[in-house]
Design a protein around this motif. Structure first.
Motif, PDB file in Angstrom:
ATOM      1  N   LEU A  99       0.854  -1.181   0.000  1.00 19.42           N
ATOM      2  CA  LEU A  99       0.000   0.000   0.000  1.00 19.42           C
ATOM      3  C   LEU A  99       0.890   1.231   0.000  1.00 19.42           C
ATOM      4  O   LEU A  99       2.070   1.160   0.311  1.00 19.42           O
ATOM      5  CB  LEU A  99      -0.962   0.000   1.186  1.00 19.42           C
ATOM      6  N   SER A 100       0.290   2.356  -0.388  1.00 21.19           N
ATOM      7  CA  SER A 100       1.039   3.597  -0.475  1.00 21.19           C
ATOM      8  C   SER A 100       0.117   4.768  -0.177  1.00 21.19           C
ATOM      9  O   SER A 100      -1.089   4.697  -0.428  1.00 21.19           O
ATOM     10  CB  SER A 100       1.639   3.747  -1.869  1.00 21.19           C
ATOM     11  N   PHE A 101       0.688   5.837   0.362  1.00 17.24           N
ATOM     12  CA  PHE A 101      -0.071   7.047   0.674  1.00 17.24           C
ATOM     13  C   PHE A 101       0.357   8.195  -0.212  1.00 17.24           C
ATOM     14  O   PHE A 101       1.519   8.301  -0.599  1.00 17.24           O
ATOM     15  CB  PHE A 101       0.171   7.473   2.128  1.00 17.24           C
ATOM     16  N   SER A 102      -0.596   9.093  -0.481  1.00 19.99           N
ATOM     17  CA  SER A 102      -0.259  10.361  -1.121  1.00 19.99           C
ATOM     18  C   SER A 102       0.061  11.351  -0.001  1.00 19.99           C
ATOM     19  O   SER A 102      -0.179  11.066   1.176  1.00 19.99           O
ATOM     20  CB  SER A 102      -1.436  10.878  -1.959  1.00 19.99           C
ATOM     21  N   VAL A 103       0.554  12.522  -0.348  1.00 14.59           N
ATOM     22  CA  VAL A 103       0.863  13.528   0.664  1.00 14.59           C
ATOM     23  C   VAL A 103      -0.394  14.040   1.352  1.00 14.59           C
ATOM     24  O   VAL A 103      -0.336  14.589   2.447  1.00 14.59           O
ATOM     25  CB  VAL A 103       1.674  14.707   0.082  1.00 14.59           C
ATOM     26  N   THR A 104      -1.569  13.861   0.726  1.00 13.38           N
ATOM     27  CA  THR A 104      -2.822  14.313   1.321  1.00 13.38           C
ATOM     28  C   THR A 104      -3.470  13.250   2.196  1.00 13.38           C
ATOM     29  O   THR A 104      -4.492  13.478   2.818  1.00 13.38           O
ATOM     30  CB  THR A 104      -3.834  14.737   0.241  1.00 13.38           C
ATOM     31  N   GLY A 105      -2.886  12.031   2.221  1.00 13.65           N
ATOM     32  CA  GLY A 105      -3.403  10.987   3.096  1.00 13.65           C
ATOM     33  C   GLY A 105      -4.267   9.940   2.425  1.00 13.65           C
ATOM     34  O   GLY A 105      -4.639   8.955   3.052  1.00 13.65           O
TER      35      GLY A 105
END
Length: 113
Positions: A99-105
Motif C-alpha cells: 500500500l502507499s499514501f499520497s501527501v494528502t493521506g
C-alpha cells in the motif's frame, strides 16, 4: 535507557565491516527508530507496513483477510488496532501485497490477485 527491542538503523554495521554506519540515507532523514507494536493478533500474513503521512498511524496490509489493520498511536504505547476492509474487498483489497499514501493521506493498494 533504550529498550532492548528498539533498533536504530544508524547503529547498523556496514556490509563486511565492524564499523557502524554513520547515518541513514539522506532521503530517509537522520534517524529512524523501529519498535515492536502489539496489535492484538489481528494479523494474517502481513505484507506491508506504512505510516499515514498526516496522523502517524501505522497501517498494515493483511494479505489473508483482504483488509488493513490500522494501529492508532503506535509510538505512544497506547495502540488501539482496528481492522478495515472495503465492501468490494475481492476487487480492491484482494490479497494485498503493498500500500502507499499520497501527501494528502489518500491511499492505494497493490494486490497479488
Amino acid at each position: 535507557a533504550e529498550r532492548a527491542d528498539t533498533y536504530t538503523p544508524s547503529e547498523a554495521l556496514a556490509p563486511g565491516s565492524s564499523t557502524a554506519v554513520p547515518s541513514c540515507v539522506p532521503q530517509f532523514g537522520k534517524e529512524h527508530t523501529i519498535e515492536r507494536v502489539d496489535i492484538g493478533g489481528m494479523l494474517s500474513y502481513p505484507r506491508d507496513v506504512k505510516f499515514h503521512p498526516l496522523t502517524g498511524n501505522m497501517w498494515v496490509a493483511n494479505n489473508n483477510t483482504d483488509g488493513i489493520v490500522v494501529a492508532f498511536d503506535p509510538l505512544e504505547n497506547k495502540v488501539t488496532p482496528q481492522f478495515h476492509a472495503d465492501r468490494a474487498h475481492y476487487h480492491y483489497m484482494d490479497q494485498i501485497s503493498s500500500l502507499s499514501f499520497s501527501v494528502t493521506g489518500s491511499f492505494a493498494t497493490c494486490q497479488e490477485s
